[in-house]
Design a protein around this motif. Structure first.
Motif, PDB file in Angstrom:
ATOM      1  N   HIS A  76      35.795  32.133   0.341  1.00  0.00           N
ATOM      2  CA  HIS A  76      34.674  31.360   0.899  1.00  0.00           C
ATOM      3  C   HIS A  76      34.358  31.837   2.313  1.00  0.00           C
ATOM      4  N   LEU A  77      35.416  32.102   3.088  1.00  0.00           N
ATOM      5  CA  LEU A  77      35.216  32.612   4.454  1.00  0.00           C
ATOM      6  C   LEU A  77      34.448  33.925   4.426  1.00  0.00           C
ATOM      7  N   ILE A  78      34.850  34.844   3.550  1.00  0.00           N
ATOM      8  CA  ILE A  78      34.189  36.148   3.457  1.00  0.00           C
ATOM      9  C   ILE A  78      32.725  35.976   3.070  1.00  0.00           C
ATOM     10  N   ASP A  79      32.472  35.149   2.066  1.00  0.00           N
ATOM     11  CA  ASP A  79      31.090  34.947   1.619  1.00  0.00           C
ATOM     12  C   ASP A  79      30.250  34.286   2.712  1.00  0.00           C
ATOM     13  N   PHE A  80      30.809  33.281   3.363  1.00  0.00           N
ATOM     14  CA  PHE A  80      30.065  32.553   4.395  1.00  0.00           C
ATOM     15  C   PHE A  80      29.716  33.471   5.565  1.00  0.00           C
ATOM     16  N   GLU A  81      30.717  34.176   6.078  1.00  0.00           N
ATOM     17  CA  GLU A  81      30.500  34.988   7.281  1.00  0.00           C
ATOM     18  C   GLU A  81      29.700  36.249   6.996  1.00  0.00           C
ATOM     19  N   TYR A  82      30.020  36.942   5.912  1.00  0.00           N
ATOM     20  CA  TYR A  82      29.473  38.281   5.715  1.00  0.00           C
ATOM     21  C   TYR A  82      28.290  38.336   4.746  1.00  0.00           C
ATOM     22  N   ASN A  83      28.013  37.232   4.048  1.00  0.00           N
ATOM     23  CA  ASN A  83      26.833  37.209   3.181  1.00  0.00           C
ATOM     24  C   ASN A  83      25.768  36.239   3.661  1.00  0.00           C
ATOM     25  N   GLN A  84      26.204  35.063   4.130  1.00  0.00           N
ATOM     26  CA  GLN A  84      25.235  34.037   4.503  1.00  0.00           C
ATOM     27  C   GLN A  84      24.845  34.092   5.975  1.00  0.00           C
ATOM     28  N   VAL A  85      25.816  34.286   6.857  1.00  0.00           N
ATOM     29  CA  VAL A  85      25.523  34.281   8.302  1.00  0.00           C
ATOM     30  C   VAL A  85      25.119  35.675   8.775  1.00  0.00           C
ATOM     31  N   GLU A  86      26.000  36.645   8.578  1.00  0.00           N
ATOM     32  CA  GLU A  86      25.739  38.005   9.055  1.00  0.00           C
ATOM     33  C   GLU A  86      24.963  38.767   7.985  1.00  0.00           C
TER      34      GLU A  86
END
Length: 785
Positions: free
Chosen positions: A457-467
């Motif tokens: 979830h951290l990877i998806d949130f940071e690297y797909n949704q935010v960045e």
């Protein structure tokens, strides 16, 4: 005689004892291996820091004279100071798509310095020579050898160095470039040590430094010297001053040590409690079954202590065997853990060992739990007198179970179901322990695998949704926004660019303060999108501060609070800024403002310190090559490669998931198998009678299956909140200023836990298959009530 009885009983029920010992071995194996690695990590770190003079404080500036080290050394409480040049530069490779950065750290070979390096191979470079030492992992992963020539790009010019050896430093035990990269990747980042006389002229920094480290006198703490150090360095472009506890490598290592301590202190207790529960119900049932034998022994003159000592021999043997096995296996496992840690941490002296101390500790722990459970299980021996013991116990009072009062549900059950439900409620103590054990096994499997859900979830949130960008380009010197954007978009392969302004500040709220970086973003930018608590994208306000939940927690800030911002650049005055929103963020302590509002805050023109860019994947190599040659480009952060690195790490960690699942399976199987054996032994007469009355073996088996189903479903219901509690403990132990994991458990993880729980329930039932068939109806029914 009692010894022969002891070994005969163990031999007759060896499966149950083996299952109990297995649970103990697993728990103590984890305890001993983790404790040994923890001890080795702390001892190796402390020795390494001491031997190579690890600094207590760090300061970074734009540039200043060498004499700054002497000025800071005169501050009361500061012992030694070393000034040096620290600069990230690009490595020029034939494959232009490899974005490889190396951090040059200067040293003076003729002087003792802080944060020294340990020469691993080769020789130290000569002053003035274009020779460097590189970290061993960087050398290996990039296929270099001692004597290889390595071309670097310094200020837009290619400079070729010769590798004379490898070295490591206590400052880079965990070798990562910054907080955005959470795992080492020696192929794309490494550390190199180069003589000051060599690197200074190449960077046009003769007689200057941009990094200072210092140690403190005994009894002095960092906050006592922070203000005077900042005062001296402010006019030289001070960007940050921080203590050893906030140093990136040390912080990551400290967090790993904290996580290990939590594992050592909690995980074995769960396994030992489960093993103790199994022992308790086993011995309690044994005492009930052997009442007549106990009465005969007392009648022949055996004392209460002799009989109690005999029954305590069972948990003593189990505890001794489990403790010895767990200690030995844990010691062997510590060697494998040491190899694993050496892949991530550059720390000499880290190794596993077979430790007599921890073998003894494991034995003492297992004996303490097993003897305590054994005593509680067999203390009833002392209350029996011979005449009472040789008589069957009085039947228990029988009442309607709570389920029987639910008439609609009760009518739905068949005969086997009603018998199973009654047995669950009439053996409350055993049912409670069984539910506790199954729930523990289920929650261990779910919580451990849930930690992988959290990371995903951290990877998806940071690297797909935010960045949403592909690369972040760091600029050596801040540039005017429009100029920077047009220059970037002129590069072949770059489709879009957005400016970013990063301003180092000290944020104060009440009595709390934290050195952070405020990031200025364009209000309607699309390459870096902040999300609110509902997961919705929003635009930054025209003025005011948006901060991460972790930063808000650290400084006790609520939305609409006013905070004090002390600037390190611009007019350097303290400003009051209102916090307008708190947003979720899992990497770093984020603080954001509209880029124009941030420029106004520092009383400066609209500048950009870095750029976010979207790149045409087909032209990525060309863009990399052009950017590396840019004289004002200080760093290129490839977000997609960082994400890929995380995903690869997750793939390599899958084996840990299966190991945990196996541990949970063994624990659950041991509990259910023992509960089944005890249930069968208690109900031998009942089942033999049912057989005589015409009930088949399959119908009798269905009673036990339904009983297991009731216990299993209840345990899963109890285990789901318990799983969240365990995962919360894991997340809390692993969180820090650099990253914190979200609390996420996916439906597939819960489904996997339920599936494995069903598997060990079926396995335990299969193991019981045939025992009912082997019951001698004649022997059972002729037993005296």
């Amino acid at each position: 005689m009692l010894k022969r009885k002891l070994w005969r009983d163990i031999k007759g029920n060896w499966g149950a004892y083996t299952a109990c010992i297995s649970v103990m071995v697993i728990g103590l194996m984890i305890y001993v291996s983790m404790a040994l690695i923890l001890e080795s990590l702390e001892a190796s770190r402390d020795k390494y820091y001491r031997q190579y003079s690890m600094a207590d404080g760090f300061a970074q500036i734009v540039r200043g004279p060498l004499s700054l080290a002497q000025d800071i050394g005169e501050i009361k409480g500061i012992n030694e100071v070393t000034g040096r040049i620290v600069q990230n530069v690009f490595v020029l490779k034939a494959r232009n798509d490899d974005n490889t950065t190396i951090r040059l750290v200067s040293f003076n070979s003729d002087k003792q310095m802080l944060n020294g390096f340990k020469l691993e191979q080769g020789k130290v470079p000569q002053p003035g020579s274009r020779e460097i030492l590189v970290s061993p992992a960087f050398l290996k992963d990039n296929n270099y050898q001692i004597g290889s020539r390595i071309p670097l790009i310094l200020r837009g010019n290619e400079v070729v160095f010769t590798i004379t050896g490898t070295a490591i430093s206590p400052e880079y035990i965990y070798e990562i470039p910054g907080g955005q990269t959470l795992t080492p990747d020696p192929k794309t980042f490494g550390v190199a040590f180069v003589p000051y006389d060599t690197v200074a002229p190449l960077l046009s920094m003769n007689g200057q430094v941009n990094d200072l480290v210092f140690t403190l006198e005994a009894g002095t703490v960092h906050r006592q010297v922070e203000r005077p150090v900042s005062r001296i360095l402010e006019k030289h472009g001070l960007t940050q001053v921080f203590a050893l506890k906030d140093q990136l490598s040390n912080s990551m290592l400290a967090q790993e040590i904290a996580g290990l301590k939590a594992t050592v202190n909690t995980t074995p207790v769960i396994f030992l409690l489960v093993a103790a529960s199994i022992l308790f119900i086993m011995l309690r049932r044994m005492i009930e079954q052997q009442r007549g034998q106990i009465g005969v022994l007392k009648a022949f003159g055996f004392t209460d202590w002799e009989i109690l000592r005999h029954y305590l021999s069972y948990p003593f043997i189990i505890g001794l065997t489990g403790g010895l096995g767990g200690g030995l296996v844990g010691g062997l496992l510590s060697y494998k853990f040491a190899e694993l840690y050496q892949q991530f941490y550059n720390i000499p002296g880290l190794s596993g060992q077979i430790s007599l101390k921890y073998i003894a500790a494991g034995i003492l722990l297992s004996l303490a739990f097993s003897l305590a459970a054994g005593y509680l299980g067999c203390r009833g021996v002392l209350q029996l007198v011979p005449a009472e013991a040789m008589r069957a116990p009085s039947p228990k009072d029988v009442h309607k179970t709570p389920v029987e009062k639910l008439e609609f549900f009760w009518r739905m059950l068949n005969t086997q179901g009603k018998m199973a439900v009654r047995n669950v409620f009439r053996s409350k103590q055993r049912s409670f322990l069984a539910i506790f054990g199954i729930a523990s096994a289920f929650s261990i499997m779910v919580a451990a695998n849930g930690s992988f859900d959290s990371i995903n979830h951290l990877i998806d949130f940071e690297y797909n949704q935010v960045e949403r960008y592909d690369m972040k380009i760091g600029l050596q010197n801040s540039a005017e926004q429009r100029t920077a954007i047009s220059s970037a978009e002129a590069v072949r392969g770059i489709l879009k660019a957005e400016p970013v302004l990063e301003v180092p500040v000290t944020l104060n709220h009440q009595w709390l303060k934290k050195d952070i970086v405020i990031t200025g973003l364009t209000r309607e930018g699309t390459l870096y999108q902040l999300l609110n608590n509902k997961g919705e994208v929003f635009n930054l306000p025209a003025y005011g501060l948006v901060i991460s939940a972790q930063l808000a927690k650290t400084l006790n800030i609520s939305a609409s609070d006013v905070v004090t911002v002390k600037l390190f650049m611009g007019d350097k005055k303290e400003k009051l800024v209102r916090v307008v929103m708190i947003v979720p963020q899992y990497v770093g302590l984020g603080a954001y403002m509209d880029i124009n509002a941030l420029s106004s805050l520092i009383s400066g023109p609209p500048l950009a310190s870095s750029l976010l860019v979207k790149v045409d994947s087909a032209l990525s190599a060309d863009a990399h090559k052009t950017l590396k040659e840019g004289k004002n480009v200080s760093a290129i952060l490839d977000k997609n490669k960082i994400k890929q690195q995380f995903e690869e790490l997750m793939e390599t960690s899958k084996s840990q998931k299966y190991i945990i699942l196996i541990f949970g399976f063994v624990m659950g199987f041991a509990i259910v198998y023992n509960v089944n054996i005890i249930s069968l032994s208690e109900r031998e007469r009942e089942m033999a009678t049912l057989t005589v009355l015409g009930m088949t073996e399959g119908e009798i088996n269905r009673i036990l299956v339904f009983e297991q189903l009731v216990l299993g479903v209840t345990a899963v219901v109890v285990g789901i909140p318990l799983s969240y509690g365990m995962l919360w403990a894991i997340v809390s132990a692993s969180g820090n200023d650099i990253y914190n994991m979200p609390l996420v458990i996916s439906g597939s993880t819960i489904a996997t836990g339920i599936l494995w729980t069903l598997m060990f329930l079926i396995a335990a039932q299969w193991k019981m298959k045939g025992r009912i068939r082997k019951l001698s109806m004649l022997d059972v029914l002729k037993q005296q009530d």
